[in-house]
Design an enzyme around this catalytic site. Structure first.
Site, short mmCIF file in Angstrom:
data_model
loop_
_atom_site.label_atom_id
_atom_site.label_comp_id
_atom_site.label_asym_id
_atom_site.label_seq_id
_atom_site.Cartn_x
_atom_site.Cartn_y
_atom_site.Cartn_z
CG ASP A 1 -25.49 3.20 -0.21
OD1 ASP A 1 -24.88 3.05 0.86
OD2 ASP A 1 -25.91 2.25 -0.90
CG HIS B 1 -22.51 -2.23 -3.86
ND1 HIS B 1 -21.99 -1.12 -4.48
CD2 HIS B 1 -23.40 -1.77 -2.96
CE1 HIS B 1 -22.55 -0.03 -3.98
NE2 HIS B 1 -23.42 -0.40 -3.06
CD GLN C 1 -25.86 -1.81 0.00
OE1 GLN C 1 -24.65 -1.66 0.12
NE2 GLN C 1 -26.61 -0.90 -0.62
CG HIS D 1 11.84 7.99 34.36
ND1 HIS D 1 12.83 7.33 33.71
CD2 HIS D 1 10.78 7.99 33.51
CE1 HIS D 1 12.41 6.93 32.54
NE2 HIS D 1 11.16 7.33 32.37
CD GLU E 1 -21.28 -1.55 4.36
OE1 GLU E 1 -21.74 -2.48 3.67
OE2 GLU E 1 -20.55 -0.64 3.89
CG HIS E 2 -25.61 -0.57 5.02
ND1 HIS E 2 -24.94 -1.23 4.02
CD2 HIS E 2 -25.14 0.70 5.02
CE1 HIS E 2 -24.10 -0.41 3.43
NE2 HIS E 2 -24.18 0.77 4.02
#
Ligand SMILES: NC(=O)c1ccc[n+]([C@@H]2O[C@H](COP(=O)([O-])OP(=O)(O)OC[C@H]3O[C@@H](n4cnc5c(N)ncnc54)[C@H](O)[C@@H]3O)[C@@H](O)[C@H]2O)c1
Ligand SMILES: N[C@H](CO)Cc1c[nH]c[nH+]1
Ligand SMILES: [Zn+2]
Length: 435
Positions: free
Chosen positions: A366, A267, A264, A425, A332-333
């Site tokens: 991924d 990235h 990761q 109503h 996230e992971h």
């Protein structure tokens, strides 16, 4: 061989919470300059449409098109890209697409109804969105896997039309991205990116059709543009830099864990990679693996920056405490690299995706395991979920009242309506009671 300085934290030390919060916080590119630039781009595209998009594409991506039509790719071009792939890549792309499709088919929500004793029918009608915009990042790196992860759930949901945008810096088109669009069944592709692409999708131009929702990750300009157009169109989420958190009992090969952290970190410089273990000797071993393996990687400078800024090796008391810390981080992971991941699973409440056991590296998720890789980041897994088929479906409530139901429900509604001081109503309900 130079060593990489990864922050070491001890969960039982005084000040740990503050140190952890500092590690998690980062100053994203959400500064005033980006806000201002995006506001101007959105305004220009809203007012001048295609002409503005073409100008920004020339300026930011150095693509010399005369008009928007010159920035659209034909279906023949997508098919040609698919045919140009080496067999191994084509096979892998199709295998990944099949697995992603098969997983997401299980997420399809169905319409339902039930009938009450008086014949009144209540239910929920599920429909797909009509037209969706798919942002595929392409500035620094191309992400064919993100084409599959965004487009396939939309197709499974039954979205009628998928419009993809992808920047092509210097006019260089990525065949694997285009081939993925062909495999996933994307309808139209425009080689535009950044805030101008988001604006074109949100407002519509002469050539780019207005969509109902924009999905897909991107850089700070894309994120800010999505934030601003939300309300005119739907958006999936604001995705931040990638994150991985590994909980390890100390028995996994430290080289595997070091490479998982790198996966990761490579990235971008702001990616977050953290390992938690009760075994101090293991944390040392992973640090040694990091120093040994980093020089073997081509993107080592990105990884070095990322790991030294936002990497962490955390010593904890035991695996229970590791889970508590993981829930705070809400990554996230999350890899549970332990002998019995099932025993830890019930203790995990907040994570985008959970990777169970030593064999399950995050990288498989991924590309091809099946679940979506577009996941909540920056602690938003506390309240949000992976991109899925449900993001491309919406629900309408169904109410079909019988004559008897009109009387019993009318009684209740009229009482409450008078209580609210809303005569029309009440009368509307009462008319049907008298019938
Ligand atoms: N969460 C996920 O699933 C996932 C998947 C893939 C990628 N990502 C992330 O997406 C991001 C992709 O970023 P990227 O930059 O490579 O590609 P991108 O496509 O998001 O951005 C490129 C565009 O940014 C715009 N831009 C660049 N500089 C600008 C400037 N100075 N002013 C105005 N606009 C400008 C340009 O229009 C350009 O077309 C990365 O952060 C990556 O980590 C996330
Ligand atoms: N890990 C990224 C999401 O955080 C998705 C991705 C695409 N390609 C490789 N990885
Ligand atoms: Zn990744």
């Amino acid at each position: 061989m130079s060593s990489v300085a990864i922050t070491r934290l001890d969960a039982s030390a005084a000040g740990f919470q503050k140190q952890l919060a500092d590690l998690l916080s980062f100053s994203a590119d959400t500064d005033a300059a980006i806000h201002q630039a995006v506001a101007e781009i959105l305004d220009a595209v809203r007012k001048r449409g295609d002409a503005a998009v073409v100008e920004y594409t020339r300026r930011f991506d150095r693509v010399q098109a005369n008009d928007m039509a010159g920035l659209e790719l034909s279906q023949e071009r997508l098919q040609q890209a698919l045919k140009s792939l080496p067999l191994r890549l084509e096979t892998a792309l199709k295998a990944a697409a099949e697995r992603v499709r098969s997983y997401h088919e299980r997420q399809l929500q169905q319409s339902w109804t039930y009938t009450e004793a008086d014949g009144t029918v209540l239910g929920q009608q599920v429909t797909a969105l009509d037209r969706v915009g798919l942002y595929v990042p392409g500035g620094k790196a191309a992400y064919p896997s993100s084409v599959l992860m965004n487009a396939i759930p939309a197709k499974v949901a039954g979205v009628k039309e998928l419009i993809m945008v992808v920047p092509t810096p210097d006019g260089v088109q990525n065949d694997l991205v285009l081939a993925a669009a062909a495999v996933a069944g994307v309808d139209r592709v425009f080689t535009i990116g950044g805030a101008q692409a988001v604006a074109a999708l949100a407002y519509g131009t002469e050539i780019v059709p207005q969509v109902d929702k924009i999905v897909g990750p991107g850089n700070a300009y894309v994120a800010e543009a999505k934030r601003r157009v939300f309300g005119i169109v739907g958006i999936d989420m604001i995705a931040g830099p990638s994150e991985i958190l590994v909980i390890c009992d100390g028995k996994t090969d430290p080289d595997w864990i070091a490479m998982d952290l790198f996966s990761q970190a490579e990235h971008d410089e702001l990616a977050q990679s953290i390992l938690i273990s009760p075994d101090v000797a293991f944390l040392d071993a992973v640090q040694a693996s990091v120093d040994k393996l980093l020089p073997t990687l081509p993107r080592q400078e990105v990884i070095r920056t990322s790991i030294s800024k936002r990497g962490g090796l955390i010593q904890c008391r035991d695996l229970d405490q590791a889970c508590e810390i993981a829930n705070y981080i809400a990554p996230e992971h999350l890899e549970l690299s332990v002998a019995d991941p099932d025993a830890l699973l019930p203790k995990i409440r907040h994570a985008g995706a959970i990777f169970m056991g030593r064999n399950t590296c995050e990288a498989l998720g991924d590309y091809c395991a099946g679940p979506n890789h577009v996941l909540p980041t920056s602690r938003t897994a506390r309240f949000s979920s992976p991109l899925g088929v449900y993001d491309f479906q919406k629900r309408s409530s169904l109410i079909h009242v019988s004559a008897q139901g009109a009387r019993t429900l009318g009684e209740i509604a009229a009482a409450l309506a008078y209580g609210e001081g809303l005569q029309a109503h009440a009368r509307s309900a009462e008319f049907r009671m008298e019938h």
